[in-house]
Design a protein around this motif. Structure first.
Motif, mmCIF file in Angstrom:
data_model
loop_
_atom_site.group_PDB
_atom_site.id
_atom_site.type_symbol
_atom_site.label_atom_id
_atom_site.label_comp_id
_atom_site.label_asym_id
_atom_site.label_seq_id
_atom_site.Cartn_x
_atom_site.Cartn_y
_atom_site.Cartn_z
ATOM 1 N N ALA A 119 0.833 -1.207 0.000
ATOM 2 C CA ALA A 119 0.000 0.000 0.000
ATOM 3 C C ALA A 119 0.867 1.257 0.000
ATOM 4 N N ILE B 288 1.110 4.109 -3.080
ATOM 5 C CA ILE B 288 0.864 5.541 -2.875
ATOM 6 C C ILE B 288 2.097 6.347 -3.278
ATOM 7 N N LEU C 86 2.203 6.701 -7.017
ATOM 8 C CA LEU C 86 1.301 7.763 -7.474
ATOM 9 C C LEU C 86 1.910 9.143 -7.251
ATOM 10 N N LEU C 87 2.536 9.330 -6.111
ATOM 11 C CA LEU C 87 3.163 10.612 -5.821
ATOM 12 C C LEU C 87 4.324 10.886 -6.777
ATOM 13 N N LEU D 12 -3.476 15.550 -3.333
ATOM 14 C CA LEU D 12 -2.897 14.220 -3.499
ATOM 15 C C LEU D 12 -1.566 14.107 -2.757
ATOM 16 N N ALA E 182 -0.989 13.035 0.772
ATOM 17 C CA ALA E 182 -0.970 11.597 1.057
ATOM 18 C C ALA E 182 0.386 11.160 1.584
ATOM 19 N N THR E 183 1.365 12.045 1.531
ATOM 20 C CA THR E 183 2.671 11.737 2.109
ATOM 21 C C THR E 183 2.522 11.386 3.579
ATOM 22 N N VAL F 146 1.338 7.879 3.838
ATOM 23 C CA VAL F 146 2.445 6.953 3.574
ATOM 24 C C VAL F 146 3.322 6.813 4.815
#
Length: 93
Positions: A10, A14, A17-18, A37, A40-41, A44
């Protein structure tokens, strides 16, 4: 059976995507969604911490220091980030 693998996959997904959305062309096309977006760091970081803890739980013979050092460092950095983000709002006239 091995939940740390799911957390690792997962987190890797992510981060992929980053990485894909980090180019300037993609950034301009995404507009305001880029910033959302890339927050989302933080997700992670939490997933990585869960990954480390789960891995340590499954293999207790390994050094426990890394399992505690990462979340402590993450917590300190996130607290510093939250403080820096809230500081201008708290000291307004």
């Amino acid at each position: 059976r091995r939940p740390y693998i799911a957390f690792g996959i997962a987190g890797t997904f992510i981060m992929l995507l980053l990485a894909i959305t980090s180019y300037d062309v993609v950034r301009k096309r995404m507009g305001r969604w880029w910033g959302r977006l890339h927050k989302a760091t933080y997700i992670v970081a939490v997933v990585a911490g869960a990954h480390v803890f789960q891995y340590q739980y499954m293999r207790p013979s390994l050094s426990i220091m890394g399992a505690y050092a990462y979340p402590v460092a993450l917590g300190l950095l996130l607290a510093w980030r939250i403080n820096a983000a809230l500081r201008p709002r708290l000291h307004r006239d």
